[in-house]
Scaffold this active site. Structure first.
Site, PDB file in Angstrom:
ATOM      1  N   HIS A   8       0.839  -1.196   0.000  1.00  0.00           N
ATOM      2  CA  HIS A   8       0.000   0.000   0.000  1.00  0.00           C
ATOM      3  C   HIS A   8       0.879   1.254   0.000  1.00  0.00           C
ATOM      4  CE1 HIS A   8       1.073   0.888   4.165  1.00  0.00           C
ATOM      5  NE2 HIS A   8       0.983  -0.419   4.362  1.00  0.00           N
ATOM      6  N   GLU A  77      -1.661  -7.324   7.242  1.00  0.00           N
ATOM      7  CA  GLU A  77      -0.299  -7.142   7.761  1.00  0.00           C
ATOM      8  C   GLU A  77      -0.055  -8.041   8.971  1.00  0.00           C
ATOM      9  OE1 GLU A  77       2.725  -6.791   7.530  1.00  0.00           O
ATOM     10  OE2 GLU A  77       3.110  -4.633   7.410  1.00  0.00           O
TER      11      GLU A  77
END
Length: 196
Positions: A8, A77
């Site tokens: 990202h 994550e």
């Protein structure tokens, strides 16, 4: 088949050097501007896309032109537990030798209340096996810990030395994906220099 993994774009916590983990931090203005400069590797700009469920990954995919792509919780994550929101410098200063010992565990490093890179690689591997069964190339918009896990899977890297490939935020990691779900590293491509 191929998979292209990208991290990202930047968030305020990235800019402050803070560990985000599962904390759902949105993109910063600088992060949104960053995506505007990216060009995906050939073949990935209009194909299948899968994201982490966290907003920073989903927003990045949206800014790249993917409208409401599916997300998969296995692409989230690494969970950093009590280390989330802290900087590595703070943790090293406070943790001293204990922190050094923890980091020396490499792929088995596990923050208090968190998970290890080995566990991230295991969940990524399960996701990749399912993607391989589709027979399609996929763009995966995810996080640094998941890109690192792809290198663990592709190279058998134990994280006790330097990574076998640089995986900076502005680089896509391209891998060949075998029918078994196994990865073979192809290239780390700067997103600003590729062609859509």
């Amino acid at each position: 088949m191929r998979v292209c993994l990208i991290r990202h774009a930047r968030t305020r916590w990235n800019e402050d050097g803070r560990i985000q983990g599962r904390t759902d931090i949105p993109l910063s203005a600088a992060g949104r501007a960053q995506v505007a400069t990216w060009r995906l590797p050939a073949g990935f700009g209009d194909g299948a896309c899968l994201t982490s469920p966290l907003s920073r990954a989903r927003e990045t995919a949206g800014l790249l032109g993917f409208r409401d792509p599916p997300s998969d919780p296995r692409l989230v994550e690494m969970r950093w537990g009590s280390f989330e929101g802290r900087t590595l410098a703070e943790l090293r200063a406070e943790g001293g030798e204990g922190m050094r010992d923890l980091e020396a565990l490499g792929v088995d490093f596990q923050p208090p209340g968190g998970e290890s890179p080995r566990l991230v690689a295991q969940r990524l591997s399960a996701c990749l096996r399912e993607l391989a069964a589709t027979g399609r190339d996929h763009l995966i918009v995810t996080h640094k810990g998941v890109l690192r896990a792809s290198l663990i899977l592709a190279f058998g890297w134990d994280m006790r030395g330097k990574p076998p490939v640089r995986y900076e935020p502005d680089r896509a990691l391209l891998h060949d994906l075998a029918p078994s779900g196994a990865l073979t590293f192809v290239a780390a491509v700067p997103l600003g220099e590729t062609e859509a």
